[in-house]
Write a protein that holds these residues in place. Structure first.
Motif, PDB file in Angstrom:
ATOM      1  N   ASP A   1      27.362   1.906  31.696  1.00 48.94           N
ATOM      2  CA  ASP A   1      28.789   1.865  31.352  1.00 48.94           C
ATOM      3  C   ASP A   1      29.607   1.248  32.490  1.00 48.94           C
ATOM      4  OD1 ASP A   1      28.128   3.132  28.997  1.00 48.94           O
ATOM      5  OD2 ASP A   1      28.695   5.124  29.698  1.00 48.94           O
ATOM      6  N   GLN A   2      29.286   1.639  33.707  1.00 48.22           N
ATOM      7  CA  GLN A   2      30.010   1.114  34.867  1.00 48.22           C
ATOM      8  C   GLN A   2      29.769  -0.384  35.030  1.00 48.22           C
ATOM      9  OE1 GLN A   2      29.507   3.615  38.488  1.00 48.22           O
ATOM     10  NE2 GLN A   2      28.790   5.201  37.070  1.00 48.22           N
ATOM     11  N   PHE A   3      28.503  -0.775  34.899  1.00 50.97           N
ATOM     12  CA  PHE A   3      28.184  -2.202  35.023  1.00 50.97           C
ATOM     13  C   PHE A   3      28.856  -3.019  33.912  1.00 50.97           C
ATOM     14  CE2 PHE A   3      24.102  -1.297  37.545  1.00 50.97           C
ATOM     15  CZ  PHE A   3      24.716  -1.642  38.740  1.00 50.97           C
ATOM     16  N   ARG A   4      28.931  -2.428  32.717  1.00 48.49           N
ATOM     17  CA  ARG A   4      29.568  -3.149  31.616  1.00 48.49           C
ATOM     18  C   ARG A   4      31.040  -3.433  31.931  1.00 48.49           C
ATOM     19  NH1 ARG A   4      28.091  -0.103  27.947  1.00 48.49           N
ATOM     20  NH2 ARG A   4      29.927   1.217  27.749  1.00 48.49           N
ATOM     21  N   ASN A   5      31.744  -2.447  32.511  1.00 44.80           N
ATOM     22  CA  ASN A   5      33.136  -2.661  32.883  1.00 44.80           C
ATOM     23  C   ASN A   5      33.268  -3.746  33.945  1.00 44.80           C
ATOM     24  OD1 ASN A   5      34.103  -0.755  31.115  1.00 44.80           O
ATOM     25  ND2 ASN A   5      34.405   0.843  32.644  1.00 44.80           N
ATOM     26  N   CYS A   6      32.330  -3.739  34.887  1.00 45.72           N
ATOM     27  CA  CYS A   6      32.349  -4.765  35.927  1.00 45.72           C
ATOM     28  C   CYS A   6      32.075  -6.149  35.346  1.00 45.72           C
ATOM     29  CB  CYS A   6      31.310  -4.438  37.004  1.00 45.72           C
ATOM     30  SG  CYS A   6      31.697  -2.977  37.997  1.00 45.72           S
ATOM     31  N   GLU A   7      31.144  -6.209  34.399  1.00 46.16           N
ATOM     32  CA  GLU A   7      30.803  -7.489  33.774  1.00 46.16           C
ATOM     33  C   GLU A   7      31.972  -8.047  32.969  1.00 46.16           C
ATOM     34  OE1 GLU A   7      27.307  -6.429  31.646  1.00 46.16           O
ATOM     35  OE2 GLU A   7      25.995  -6.536  33.419  1.00 46.16           O
ATOM     36  N   LYS A   8      32.708  -7.156  32.290  1.00 43.47           N
ATOM     37  CA  LYS A   8      33.885  -7.602  31.536  1.00 43.47           C
ATOM     38  C   LYS A   8      34.921  -8.222  32.473  1.00 43.47           C
ATOM     39  CE  LYS A   8      33.683  -4.354  27.636  1.00 43.47           C
ATOM     40  NZ  LYS A   8      34.336  -3.172  26.995  1.00 43.47           N
ATOM     41  N   TYR A   9      35.110  -7.586  33.616  1.00 49.73           N
ATOM     42  CA  TYR A   9      36.065  -8.107  34.598  1.00 49.73           C
ATOM     43  C   TYR A   9      35.586  -9.468  35.107  1.00 49.73           C
ATOM     44  CZ  TYR A   9      39.197  -8.330  38.610  1.00 49.73           C
ATOM     45  OH  TYR A   9      40.155  -8.732  39.519  1.00 49.73           O
ATOM     46  N   ALA A  10      34.300  -9.561  35.419  1.00 50.16           N
ATOM     47  CA  ALA A  10      33.749 -10.815  35.937  1.00 50.16           C
ATOM     48  C   ALA A  10      33.908 -11.945  34.921  1.00 50.16           C
ATOM     49  CB  ALA A  10      32.275 -10.620  36.291  1.00 50.16           C
ATOM     50  N   GLU A  11      33.683 -11.631  33.651  1.00 53.88           N
ATOM     51  CA  GLU A  11      33.823 -12.643  32.600  1.00 53.88           C
ATOM     52  C   GLU A  11      35.255 -13.168  32.526  1.00 53.88           C
ATOM     53  OE1 GLU A  11      32.460 -10.924  28.968  1.00 53.88           O
ATOM     54  OE2 GLU A  11      30.358 -10.807  29.626  1.00 53.88           O
ATOM     55  N   ARG A  12      36.212 -12.259  32.646  1.00 53.51           N
ATOM     56  CA  ARG A  12      37.624 -12.679  32.599  1.00 53.51           C
ATOM     57  C   ARG A  12      37.961 -13.624  33.753  1.00 53.51           C
ATOM     58  NH1 ARG A  12      38.612  -7.146  31.350  1.00 53.51           N
ATOM     59  NH2 ARG A  12      39.377  -6.748  33.476  1.00 53.51           N
ATOM     60  N   GLU A  13      37.286 -13.415  34.887  1.00 53.58           N
ATOM     61  CA  GLU A  13      37.537 -14.249  36.057  1.00 53.58           C
ATOM     62  C   GLU A  13      36.678 -15.511  36.074  1.00 53.58           C
ATOM     63  OE1 GLU A  13      39.868 -13.657  38.416  1.00 53.58           O
ATOM     64  OE2 GLU A  13      40.514 -11.942  37.191  1.00 53.58           O
ATOM     65  N   GLY A  14      35.754 -15.607  35.103  1.00 50.73           N
ATOM     66  CA  GLY A  14      34.857 -16.757  35.070  1.00 50.73           C
ATOM     67  C   GLY A  14      33.730 -16.645  36.077  1.00 50.73           C
ATOM     68  N   TRP A  15      33.404 -15.414  36.458  1.00 46.03           N
ATOM     69  CA  TRP A  15      32.332 -15.175  37.423  1.00 46.03           C
ATOM     70  C   TRP A  15      31.076 -14.682  36.726  1.00 46.03           C
ATOM     71  CZ3 TRP A  15      35.817 -11.513  40.793  1.00 46.03           C
ATOM     72  CH2 TRP A  15      36.816 -12.271  41.410  1.00 46.03           C
ATOM     73  N   GLU A  16      29.978 -14.732  37.457  1.00 47.32           N
ATOM     74  CA  GLU A  16      28.719 -14.166  36.977  1.00 47.32           C
ATOM     75  C   GLU A  16      28.172 -13.231  38.048  1.00 47.32           C
ATOM     76  OE1 GLU A  16      24.243 -15.587  35.647  1.00 47.32           O
ATOM     77  OE2 GLU A  16      25.915 -17.007  35.500  1.00 47.32           O
ATOM     78  N   ILE A  17      27.817 -12.016  37.652  1.00 47.70           N
ATOM     79  CA  ILE A  17      27.283 -11.049  38.606  1.00 47.70           C
ATOM     80  C   ILE A  17      25.833 -11.400  38.916  1.00 47.70           C
ATOM     81  CG2 ILE A  17      26.681  -8.627  38.983  1.00 47.70           C
ATOM     82  CD1 ILE A  17      29.076  -7.866  37.255  1.00 47.70           C
TER      83      ILE A  17
END
Length: 202
Positions: free
Chosen positions: A21-37
């Motif tokens: 769940d935590q990683f999913r929230n981080c991934e959503k944020y990264a996607e909005r910024e155009g980043w890849e974890i």
């Protein structure tokens, strides 16, 4: 932009899915910024009040080696519940010109004002642990005063579940109110022997 993410949950009573769940929230944020974890770090069933966490130590080592530029966490309490450690790691990252972004808290160490936000959040996270500890000990004392076991193994005794009359759990089994310690005769024999030896000066 090289991005990493860290997630943690505290105890065996929490779901392992909490990490996802935590990683999913981080991934959503990264996607909005155009980043890849690029890399994920995690610690399972361990308190944030200690730095002796394998995932956390790996994260710090990689940060020193400049393996990433930005660290995402769901909220600062996942990173640490120690106010001083929270300030220390943010300061260390700032020194290396790296960012820490706490997604749910809305804290980004790149922006002005982060010190006030992170400082308040760090204090709240530490106070939460103090409050939790106080309530836990109060609850354990109440259980002990009522003759119930407060956990752990005690040589010389065995734990006996106490059923609640006329009540079942969601699976239809007798509901349990807790456990009480009763003497285990086989082990008790040795407990008595040890006291005898001690009384004899051994």
């Amino acid at each position: 932009m090289r991005v990493a993410a860290y997630a943690r949950y505290s105890s065996d009573n929490q779901r392992e899915a909490s990490i996802d769940d935590q990683f999913r929230n981080c991934e959503k944020y990264a996607e909005r910024e155009g980043w890849e974890i690029a890399k994920q770090y995690s610690d399972k069933a361990i308190t944030g009040s200690t730095i002796n966490r394998a995932g956390y130590q790996e994260l710090l080592a990689d940060a020193e080696a400049r393996e990433f530029d930005v660290l995402l966490v769901d909220d600062l309490s996942r990173l640490s519940r120690d106010e001083i450690e929270t300030k220390t790691i943010i300061r260390r990252f700032k020194f290396h010109k790296m960012r820490i972004i706490s997604v749910s808290d809305g804290i980004d160490s790149q922006y002005k004002g982060y010190k006030i936000q992170a400082g308040m959040r760090g204090m709240m996270n530490e106070l939460y642990l103090d409050d939790l500890s106080e309530k836990t000990h109060r609850g354990l004392e109440g259980r002990a005063r009522n003759g119930y076991s407060t956990g752990g193994r005690c040589f010389g005794y065995r734990s006996v579940p106490q059923e609640i009359p006329n009540k079942t759990d969601p699976y239809g089994r007798p509901a349990i109110d807790g456990s009480k310690l009763v003497v285990n005769p086989d082990e008790a024999e040795w407990v008595v022997q040890i006291f005898k030896w001690y009384a004899e000066g051994k």
